[in-house]
Scaffold this active site. Structure first.
Site: not given
Ligand code: NAP
Ligand code: G4F
Length: 351
Positions: A128, A130, A156
């Protein structure tokens, strides 16, 4: 007859898991996915994409190595996409040990199981942006130093390095996709983009009155999730394993996302948006912007959906869903059963 390629996706119930499952099914793969045995199963995304009956589901939890071994034995995959994690950064400050246990240690549990069952399996690790934290270098590449700023990203970071260690130490085909934020109508409601699009729809339809946010100055490089899952697959089709940044090379603030989202529904964001300190994090990542040149040159991958179009897709879909809900229609969807955040107590309320 040639055997179908088989893939195991951990976290198939999440946003990326669901889109990746659809992508791989369309490519002709046999798709297996792990899910958690919660008291109420969470399959709405697979149902929403109309692939629930086509994915072979296996119960497994990242804290339980036996269930991971079982998932590998059942699926006999050619490729493993390790997406499962506790993925919400805000929650990792509330549950830092859980972040380490699941998001960090879950990775070597996967890699060790693969190494002992079949080390030829190709492995994708969901790394990520992050990881960069506040490294403040402007545009981030595969060479930019990491400086995690949350329990989530510290976990991570361990996952990132252990993936490289298994690649270099055991010669395994293991890749890190360093994906920047990617969003969609299947994004969880905890994340800021979907929180905004969902609130905009409810406010526009008179169901809710205001939207409370935390740090609105934070800037992110936001892409469109269905495009990002293709990059995961591309990484595992190369001759050699490697790590890649996947991003748009464009940055926008949370405030900008909110302004555009309200404008899509014909509303002025300033009338409805308030800052609520409950949504501020102890440390936040202020700026992310990814340079995807390596992915473009080596994988032939590039983003297509613009920021403006992404906001529009998300707001229009949530408007449409709440409109159908008002007409009494039922369909697979998360928002109606999501609790109002006013009832959620967090540590921030104590400090
Ligand atoms: P998500 O929608 O939160 O999905 C996370 C998945 O992990 C869900 O299926 C959840 O299951 C499962 N999970 C959580 N805890 C678990 C456990 N203890 N054992 C088995 N499964 C578990 O996340 P996403 O946005 O699809 O992201 C997928 C991956 O990419 C994650 O690793 C995230 O950190 C990474 N990532 C995401 C982004 C982004 O912007 N979306 C960017 C960079 C990296 P449940 O449905 O049961 O909760
Ligand atoms: O949408 P966020 O919670 O995503 P964040 O923290 O960037 O993380 C996501 O992206 C990562 C990749 O860079 C993944 F690795 C991670 O698993 C996840 O998918 O927050 C985005 C930004 C942050 O700066 C947060 O402080 O939005 C700001 N924010 C402001 N108000 C908020 C809020 N975030 C959330 N969730 N809720 C608020 O009310």
């Amino acid at each position: 007859m040639k055997k179908k390629k088989s893939a195991l996706i951990t976290g198939v119930t999440g946003q990326d898991g669901a889109y990746l499952a659809k992508f791989l099914l369309d490519k002709g793969y046999a798709v297996f996915g792990t899910y958690r045995r919660l008291s109420t199963p969470n399959f709405w995304r697979l149902q929403y994409l109309d692939i629930f009956d086509r994915v072979k589901l296996i119960p497994a939890d990242l804290v339980d190595s036996t269930s991971i071994v079982e998932a590998l034995m059942i699926s006999e995959p050619d490729e493993v996409y390790h997406l499962a994690a506790q993925s919400f950064v805000g929650a990792s400050f509330e549950q830092p040990v859980g972040a380490g246990e699941i998001t960090g240690l879950g990775v070597p549990r996967m890699l060790e199981a693969i190494r002992s069952i079949n080390p030829r399996i190709r492995f994708y690790q969901a790394s990520t942006s992050e990881l960069y934290g506040n490294s403040n270098t402007g545009v981030q590449t595969e060479e930019t130093p990491f400086r995690p700023a949350s329990p989530y990203s510290a976990a991570k970071l361990y996952g990132y390095w252990i993936t490289r260690i298994y690649r270099e130490g055991y010669g395994m085909f293991a890749c890190n996709g360093i994906l920047f934020n990617h969003e969609s109508p299947l994004r969880g409601l905890e994340f800021v983009t979907r929180k905004i699009s969902n609130a905009v729809a409810k406010i526009a339809l008179g169901i809710e009155k205001e939207l409370r946010l935390g740090n609105m100055e934070a800037q992110r490089d936001w892409g469109y999730a269905p495009e990002y899952v293709e990059s995961m697959w591309l990484m595992l089709q190369q001759d050699k394993p490697d790590d890649y940044v996947i991003a748009t090379n464009e940055t926008h603030s949370v405030a900008e996302f909110a302004r555009r989202a309200f404008a899509t529904a014909g509303l002025d964001w300033e009338k409805y948006t308030r800052v609520d300190e409950r949504f501020l994090r102890p440390i936040d990542v202020n700026f992310l912007r990814g340079d995807y040149t390596k992915a473009k040159e080596k994988l032939g991958w590039r983003p297509k959906v613009t920021f403006e179009r992404l906001v529009e897709i998300m707001v229009k879909e949530d408007l449409e869903r709440w409109g159908r809900w008002q007409q009494g229609k039922t369909f697979p969807w998360d928002a109606p059963s999501y609790p109002t955040e006013a009832g959620i107590l967090t540590r921030a309320l104590r400090v």
